[in-house]
Design an enzyme around this catalytic site. Structure first.
Site, PDB file in Angstrom:
ATOM      1  NE  ARG A  51      -3.560   1.608   2.447  1.00 28.92           N
ATOM      2  CZ  ARG A  51      -3.552   2.776   3.059  1.00 28.92           C
ATOM      3  NH1 ARG A  51      -2.818   3.486   3.936  1.00 28.92           N
ATOM      4  NH2 ARG A  51      -5.263   3.753   3.840  1.00 28.92           N
ATOM      5  CB  SER A 120     -12.815  -1.920   0.889  1.00 30.99           C
ATOM      6  OG  SER A 120     -11.689  -2.003   0.918  1.00 30.99           O
ATOM      7  CE  LYS A 149      -9.816   3.464   3.850  1.00 37.82           C
ATOM      8  NZ  LYS A 149     -10.832   2.545   2.829  1.00 37.82           N
TER       9      LYS A 149
END
Length: 222
Positions: A51, A120, A149
């Site tokens: 990521r 997701s 997040k």
């Protein structure tokens, strides 16, 4: 004559999701990401996602090539977050994309049927949709509050259990998971936990991984 098993058929099993490690260079402090990844996989992580939100496509490809070699050494599935073209270019095992990222059908068209595509999902409806589209697994969360997040609302135990009992594809929980709260997920029906800071944010990522594997194994026992 039976066709040879594709990489997805060999790799994509529910047990692969037990400890799903997501890289993050935020905590490197001078260390090399490749060295951390090697230590994490050596100590039992079962799935790896690269990521890099700030990387250009070229930077992603260069780093992914190095990471892929390490993942292959430990026979661990390796996917790239978001960058479908980088995954295709280096022949990664697949990608993980969000609900707002490139349309799943387009990703499948680019990567082909033998690659892993994870989606997701933040609620039951999104999980059902992910399965209908043909996702190989779902990353569900956030299951706890997470700074990664900040706008994500934590799912309840009941909501998580409803998702796992409704869909038939593997489910990995994500969001705010660490060694101190993993056991709270026991009985939800998940196949594993996906973590970032609980591994890469620790002083010794390898040691942290080993500990997480032990706790997660216990959590997953019926």
């Amino acid at each position: 004559m039976q066709a040879a098993a594709s990489r997805k058929d060999r790799y994509m099993k529910a047990e692969d999701l037990k400890v799903y490690a997501i890289t993050d260079r935020y905590w490197l402090n001078g260390a090399k990401l490749t060295d951390q990844v090697e230590s994490v996989l050596q100590n039992g992580a079962t799935f790896l996602q690269l990521r890099e939100k700030e990387f250009s496509h070229e930077e992603m490809v260069a780093e992914a090539k190095e990471i892929k070699e390490i993942a292959e050494k430990y026979h661990v599935p390796f996917v790239i977050n978001d960058d479908i073209y980088a995954a295709k270019e280096i022949d990664a095992d697949g990608v993980h994309i969000g609900q707002s990222d490139m349309e799943f059908k387009k990703a499948r068209e680019i990567l082909g049927k033998d690659k892993i595509i994870g989606l997701s999902a933040g609620n039951l409806e999104e999980a059902i949709q992910a399965e209908k589209l043909g996702a190989d697994y779902i990353g569900v969360g956030a299951v706890f509050h997470t700074d990664t997040k900040e706008d994500a609302t934590a799912l309840t135990f009941e909501e998580l259990k409803e998702i796992t009992s409704t869909v038939n594809i593997p489910v990995v929980a994500i969001g705010g998971i660490n060694k101190d709260n993993i056991m709270q997920l026991q009985g939800t029906g998940i196949d594993g936990v996906s973590v970032i800071s609980a591994i890469f944010g620790q002083p010794d990522p390898g040691k942290a991984t080993k500990e997480l594997v032990e706790i997660t194994t216990k959590m997953l026992q019926k």
